[in-house]
Design an enzyme around this catalytic site. Structure first.
Site, PDB file in Angstrom:
ATOM      1  N   HIS A   1      -6.091   5.854   9.564  1.00 10.07           N
ATOM      2  CA  HIS A   1      -7.353   5.237  10.000  1.00 10.07           C
ATOM      3  C   HIS A   1      -7.909   5.945  11.229  1.00 10.07           C
ATOM      4  O   HIS A   1      -9.123   5.958  11.434  1.00 10.07           O
ATOM      5  CB  HIS A   1      -7.148   3.741  10.297  1.00 10.07           C
ATOM      6  CG  HIS A   1      -7.187   2.888   9.066  1.00 10.07           C
ATOM      7  ND1 HIS A   1      -8.181   1.956   8.828  1.00 10.07           N
ATOM      8  CD2 HIS A   1      -6.376   2.840   7.988  1.00 10.07           C
ATOM      9  CE1 HIS A   1      -7.960   1.373   7.657  1.00 10.07           C
ATOM     10  NE2 HIS A   1      -6.872   1.876   7.131  1.00 10.07           N
ATOM     11  N   ASP A   2      -7.039   6.501  12.053  1.00 12.19           N
ATOM     12  CA  ASP A   2      -7.531   7.249  13.209  1.00 12.19           C
ATOM     13  C   ASP A   2      -8.201   8.543  12.738  1.00 12.19           C
ATOM     14  O   ASP A   2      -9.346   8.836  13.105  1.00 12.19           O
ATOM     15  CB  ASP A   2      -6.381   7.577  14.168  1.00 12.19           C
ATOM     16  CG  ASP A   2      -6.883   8.262  15.436  1.00 12.19           C
ATOM     17  OD1 ASP A   2      -8.000   7.918  15.883  1.00 12.19           O
ATOM     18  OD2 ASP A   2      -6.176   9.134  15.979  1.00 12.19           O
TER      19      ASP A   2
ATOM     20  N   ASP B   1      -8.434  11.291  17.087  1.00 12.58           N
ATOM     21  CA  ASP B   1      -8.777  11.277  18.507  1.00 12.58           C
ATOM     22  C   ASP B   1      -8.400   9.969  19.184  1.00 12.58           C
ATOM     23  O   ASP B   1      -8.878   9.675  20.283  1.00 12.58           O
ATOM     24  CB  ASP B   1     -10.287  11.523  18.687  1.00 12.58           C
ATOM     25  CG  ASP B   1     -11.120  10.363  18.160  1.00 12.58           C
ATOM     26  OD1 ASP B   1     -10.559   9.536  17.386  1.00 12.58           O
ATOM     27  OD2 ASP B   1     -12.300  10.257  18.515  1.00 12.58           O
TER      28      ASP B   1
ATOM     29  N   SER C   1      -9.360   7.062  18.573  1.00 14.27           N
ATOM     30  CA  SER C   1     -10.464   6.098  18.731  1.00 14.27           C
ATOM     31  C   SER C   1     -10.138   4.741  18.107  1.00 14.27           C
ATOM     32  O   SER C   1     -10.694   3.722  18.516  1.00 14.27           O
ATOM     33  CB  SER C   1     -11.757   6.660  18.128  1.00 14.27           C
ATOM     34  OG  SER C   1     -11.560   7.042  16.787  1.00 14.27           O
TER      35      SER C   1
ATOM     36  N   PRO D   1     -12.374   5.665   2.632  1.00 13.69           N
ATOM     37  CA  PRO D   1     -12.639   5.279   1.241  1.00 13.69           C
ATOM     38  C   PRO D   1     -12.156   3.846   0.988  1.00 13.69           C
ATOM     39  O   PRO D   1     -11.001   3.543   1.264  1.00 13.69           O
ATOM     40  CB  PRO D   1     -11.829   6.297   0.427  1.00 13.69           C
ATOM     41  CG  PRO D   1     -10.824   6.861   1.376  1.00 13.69           C
ATOM     42  CD  PRO D   1     -11.370   6.727   2.752  1.00 13.69           C
TER      43      PRO D   1
ATOM     44  N   HIS E   1       1.493   4.800  -0.244  1.00 15.43           N
ATOM     45  CA  HIS E   1       1.519   3.394  -0.666  1.00 15.43           C
ATOM     46  C   HIS E   1       2.890   2.998  -1.198  1.00 15.43           C
ATOM     47  O   HIS E   1       3.086   1.857  -1.608  1.00 15.43           O
ATOM     48  CB  HIS E   1       0.433   3.123  -1.717  1.00 15.43           C
ATOM     49  CG  HIS E   1      -0.936   3.036  -1.126  1.00 15.43           C
ATOM     50  ND1 HIS E   1      -2.088   3.026  -1.878  1.00 15.43           N
ATOM     51  CD2 HIS E   1      -1.339   2.955   0.166  1.00 15.43           C
ATOM     52  CE1 HIS E   1      -3.136   2.955  -1.081  1.00 15.43           C
ATOM     53  NE2 HIS E   1      -2.711   2.912   0.161  1.00 15.43           N
ATOM     54  N   THR E   2       3.826   3.935  -1.203  1.00 13.11           N
ATOM     55  CA  THR E   2       5.188   3.586  -1.595  1.00 13.11           C
ATOM     56  C   THR E   2       5.819   2.656  -0.572  1.00 13.11           C
ATOM     57  O   THR E   2       6.737   1.909  -0.882  1.00 13.11           O
ATOM     58  CB  THR E   2       6.076   4.847  -1.779  1.00 13.11           C
ATOM     59  OG1 THR E   2       7.331   4.446  -2.291  1.00 13.11           O
ATOM     60  CG2 THR E   2       6.281   5.588  -0.477  1.00 13.11           C
TER      61      THR E   2
ATOM     62  N   SER F   1      10.304  -1.016  -4.186  1.00  9.85           N
ATOM     63  CA  SER F   1      10.625   0.110  -3.309  1.00  9.85           C
ATOM     64  C   SER F   1       9.755   0.095  -2.068  1.00  9.85           C
ATOM     65  O   SER F   1       9.534   1.112  -1.439  1.00  9.85           O
ATOM     66  CB  SER F   1      10.466   1.445  -4.048  1.00  9.85           C
ATOM     67  OG  SER F   1       9.106   1.807  -4.108  1.00  9.85           O
TER      68      SER F   1
ATOM     69  N   ASP G   1       9.771   6.776  -1.277  1.00 11.58           N
ATOM     70  CA  ASP G   1      10.245   7.528  -2.448  1.00 11.58           C
ATOM     71  C   ASP G   1       9.069   7.751  -3.401  1.00 11.58           C
ATOM     72  O   ASP G   1       7.912   7.580  -3.008  1.00 11.58           O
ATOM     73  CB  ASP G   1      11.389   6.771  -3.133  1.00 11.58           C
ATOM     74  CG  ASP G   1      10.999   5.352  -3.537  1.00 11.58           C
ATOM     75  OD1 ASP G   1       9.767   5.056  -3.614  1.00 11.58           O
ATOM     76  OD2 ASP G   1      11.888   4.520  -3.778  1.00 11.58           O
TER      77      ASP G   1
END
Ligand SMILES: *[C@@H]1O[C@H](CO)[C@@H](O)[C@H](O)[C@H]1NC(C)=O
Ligand SMILES: *[C@@H]1O[C@H](CO)[C@@H](O)[C@H](O)[C@H]1NC(C)=O
Ligand SMILES: *[C@@H]1O[C@H](CO)[C@@H](O)[C@H](O)[C@H]1NC(C)=O
Ligand SMILES: *[C@@H]1O[C@H](CO)[C@@H](O)[C@H](O)[C@H]1NC(C)=O
Length: 327
Positions: free
Chosen positions: A68-69, A76, A78, A166, A196-197, A247, A252
């Site tokens: 997200h940064d 930076d 923010s 996104p 997203h694991t 998991s 993984d």
């Protein structure tokens, strides 16, 4: 002789020009703090390890802070800024809807305190996020990579800039475009999605995926599970779903198995099957037999993401406290 001198002059001029243009943007390198704060990475790792030993679920959150940064105004720091009396006319990124599920700001603040004790005014908050992300992954059983450092912290944080992230209901074209704007490829997209694991998500983030009969993108049994979990209206604030069932606390290739079996939690996971290149990557890694290849790819993609250039304003600094700009 004269023409040689002329050529030399041109070469020297070009060299100076390229030096000047590169100095406008921070040059990242491995081991940037080796001389100024040699213990920096060690201190960060110790702190992340001690937090994760009591709260292993936080690993995914710490990794997401760096994402997200970097996607908003570049890497930076923010995302870490709080509103202040001086900038309260601008809503900060932290207060944007896209930040509602972010956790771990307090962890970053306390790591910064430790670093200020050891090496005052030296290690930027943007770099702390990059190192923390690497350690959160590695301490969850994931790869280790040489993290580049040398970023500066920005002084601007504006919720409006979070439009560059996104959204979870993106289709494949939107995802690719959002990554391309940041100089990231389709490979970076499918590899970084593998993050997203680890992690958990709130029901509100994927409600669009529920209660849609004939939702061809979601395995029916999985859809039932999610609906049961998120049925209560309103959903308890702490109702969360594992992003990669079975998991979610281990780094993984379980994510790719899930996506390949139409158990991708977000639309932005499922649509990786809608592009030949990303679909092939998902299918190859769904087998679980190429973990080392995925690990190497992930480290590389994280370095690429960590290189997203900040929108410079000329006021960059090393913050003394991550949540406020220096006075
Ligand atoms: C943010 O966007 C809103 C809506 O487009 C606009 O009204 C506002 O002025 C913007 N704020 C800043 C600080 O750019
Ligand atoms: C942010 O969330 C609030 C509350 O859920 C909603 O009313 C608002 O429209 C959202 N804003 C944007 C820009 O999505
Ligand atoms: C974590 O990093 C260490 C190096 O500090 C490395 O030896 C180890 O293999 C990494 N973990 C995994 C699962 O790759
Ligand atoms: C993308 O790469 C170009 C060329 O190296 C660079 O000028 C630009 O700042 C990069 N954009 C981002 C968002 O990093």
């Amino acid at each position: 002789m004269g023409s040689r001198t002329g050529l030399l002059a041109i070469l020297v001029t070009c060299a100076i020009a390229s030096l000047l243009s590169s100095s406008a943007q921070a040059q990242l390198k491995v081991g940037y703090y080796r001389e100024t704060c040699y213990k920096a990475e060690h201190i960060v790792r110790q702190e992340v390890a001690s937090v994760l030993s009591v709260m292993p679920k936080l690993a995914g959150s710490l990794l997401r802070l760096h994402f997200h940064d970097c996607f908003v105004r570049g890497c930076d720091g923010s995302i870490l800024l709080d509103s202040t009396d001086n900038n309260d006319i601008t809503i900060v990124e932290k207060k944007a809807n896209t930040s509602a599920s972010l956790r771990g700001f307090d962890v970053i603040d306390s790591i910064k305190e430790k670093l200020e004790e050891a090496c005052p005014g030296t290690v930027s908050c943007a770099d702390i996020l990059a190192i923390v992300a690497r350690d959160a992954v590695n301490l969850s059983g994931g790869p280790f990579w040489q993290v580049q450092t040398g970023r500066l912290d920005g002084r601007i944080s504006n919720a409006n800039d979070t439009k560059d992230l996104p959204p979870p209901d993106s289709d494949i074209e939107q995802l690719q475009a959002a990554f391309a704007v940041k100089n990231l490829t389709r490979k970076d997209l499918v590899v970084l999605s593998g993050a997203h694991t680890i992690g958990f998500s709130h029901c509100d983030t994927f409600r669009d995926r529920l209660h849609t009969s004939g939702n061809e993108q979601l395995d029916p049994a999985y859809q039932n599970e999610l609906e049961a979990k998120c049925r209560a209206q309103p959903v308890a604030a702490d109702a969360t779903v594992q992003m990669a069932p079975k998991s979610s606390q281990r780094f993984d290739t379980g994510y790719y198995w899930n996506v390949a079996h139409r158990r991708g939690l977000f639309r932005s996971d499922a649509v990786l099957l809608a592009d030949d290149f990303t679909a092939a990557y998902v299918q190859r890694h769904a087998t679980g037999r190429l973990v080392h290849e995925f690990f190497a790819d992930f480290g590389e993609a994280m370095v690429n993401m960590g290189s997203i250039q900040p929108a410079t304003t000329g006021g960059e600094e090393v913050r003394r406290k991550c949540s406020v700009v220096n006075s």
